[in-house]
Design an enzyme around this catalytic site. Sequence first.
Site, PDB file in Angstrom:
ATOM      1  N   LYS A   1     -12.322  -0.237   3.995  1.00  0.00           N
ATOM      2  CA  LYS A   1     -11.980   0.107   4.719  1.00  0.00           C
ATOM      3  C   LYS A   1     -12.026   2.169   4.584  1.00  0.00           C
ATOM      4  CE  LYS A   1      -7.335   1.450   2.903  1.00  0.00           C
ATOM      5  NZ  LYS A   1      -5.460   1.492   2.690  1.00  0.00           N
TER       6      LYS A   1
ATOM      7  N   SER B   1      -5.930  11.697  -3.346  1.00  0.00           N
ATOM      8  CA  SER B   1      -6.647  12.627  -2.961  1.00  0.00           C
ATOM      9  C   SER B   1      -7.290  12.223  -1.346  1.00  0.00           C
ATOM     10  CB  SER B   1      -8.349  11.782  -3.323  1.00  0.00           C
ATOM     11  OG  SER B   1      -8.123   9.903  -3.064  1.00  0.00           O
TER      12      SER B   1
ATOM     13  N   ASP C   1      -6.034   1.208  -6.846  1.00  0.00           N
ATOM     14  CA  ASP C   1      -6.141   0.344  -6.063  1.00  0.00           C
ATOM     15  C   ASP C   1      -5.884  -0.955  -6.460  1.00  0.00           C
ATOM     16  OD1 ASP C   1      -4.961   1.752  -3.497  1.00  0.00           O
ATOM     17  OD2 ASP C   1      -7.207   1.952  -2.123  1.00  0.00           O
TER      18      ASP C   1
ATOM     19  N   ARG D   1      -1.396  -4.945  -0.369  1.00  0.00           N
ATOM     20  CA  ARG D   1      -2.097  -5.814  -1.308  1.00  0.00           C
ATOM     21  C   ARG D   1      -0.818  -6.054  -2.679  1.00  0.00           C
ATOM     22  NH1 ARG D   1      -6.410  -3.796  -1.695  1.00  0.00           N
ATOM     23  NH2 ARG D   1      -7.362  -1.512   0.133  1.00  0.00           N
TER      24      ARG D   1
ATOM     25  N   LYS E   1      -3.546  -5.985   7.619  1.00  0.00           N
ATOM     26  CA  LYS E   1      -4.211  -4.673   7.025  1.00  0.00           C
ATOM     27  C   LYS E   1      -5.434  -4.070   7.075  1.00  0.00           C
ATOM     28  CE  LYS E   1      -1.899  -0.185   5.319  1.00  0.00           C
ATOM     29  NZ  LYS E   1      -1.373   0.400   6.038  1.00  0.00           N
TER      30      LYS E   1
END
Length: 436
Positions: A20, A166, A308, A380, A406
């Site tokens: 992604k 970020s 992540d 997630r 997603k």
Amino acid sequence: MITETAPGTAIRTARIPGSKSLTNRLLLLAAAAEGTSRIHAPLVGGDTVAFRDALRECGIPVDSSPLDEYWEVTGAGGGPTGRARVWCADAGTAARFLPSYTATGSGTFLVDGSSQLRARPLQALLEALRGLGADIEAGPGNGLPLLIRAEGLAGGEISVESSPSSQYLSGLLMAAPLMRDGLRVRAPGLVSRPYIDMTLALMRRYGAEVTEGGDGDLRVEPGVYTAVDTVVEPDASTASYVFAAAAVTGRTVTVPGLGTGSLQGDLRFVEILAKAGAEVRVDEAATTVTGTGRLRGGFTVDMGDVSDTFMTLAAIAPLADAPITIHGIGHTRLKESDRIAAMAQNLRACGVDTDQGTDWITVHPGTPRPARIACHHDHRVAMAFSVLGLTTPNTLTLDDPRCVAKTFPGFHGELCRLFPWYEPPVGAAESVEEHR
């Protein structure tokens, strides 16, 4: 695919969709470039489709091959022009990247997104853009929707508070060559530095001139991006789930296309699995993880640069032989959900003891009991607890199994193909057969 390597052993080759982070950065750079770029093997998921469609709304032609093997982007050679309503849906990268890009153009752009996305902070980005002369009206709480009256940006020198994300800095950096004087930027509190390194590497691939001072300041010269064809790597964050699944089931899983030359910092997750007792092999062509039948705990790890993947580790941590503490992840409280709180809540629902602070979580060993996992519409959360569910079949259910679309629409089917005993949650079963 199963490749026999020795009697009684088998390597399962995982089919992981494109990154992604790479797909969305490549879309923006291709949109800003002169010429036509092909993005091969893009992620076709909720966030990237939203980003692609948002660029189309800005007047950037993005054509898809019949089976989405590649997307072809005809760049504007600069910022967009005209008037557009730019819908970001749930895509945080779109909401963080597109304001900077549209501000370098000419016209009026209304950037908006879902209620979930409206709740995510943008103040640091807005302050930076206004400091560069952008005319922006923001919604409640300095978030979406944003009305951007674009007349180009002069550029100059700014400081960007990057502790929340970020992505603010990445968006500004990618827009910087389109500014008349380029950009010099300082980023105190920067989190997830590997994502900035990824951004800079891709900018250079498209012809940007970027230098970094000894104090960490970044300087981007004004210039023109040139179209490039690129193949997108498999998503390293998504690969973390199958790597963790191998570690806790004693199986071997390989992800081709993720190797020593990867641009993605989240591949470092396998180093943490090695610390926890898994066997890990990374070469030029692929990464392979083998579970050893034991998961070691008793350590503390800073996952700020690979945040992540922290939920992947937290979800399997109850299976370790001692507590595991993860810190440096305070900024994840501002993601699709408050991810620290979501993990603690769901682990406690499974009967697992946890402790948490502002930027850390400790997970204690425990045997998960049956529970319904609250996904908080966060892909997630759903994928991480699906991995834990592999070790305790028929005990964990998801309240929103489809939120995985997603970033990995075929997640449940692929997990079922790799681990045949996996029971896909109700609501996801219809996609399983095509992925076996």
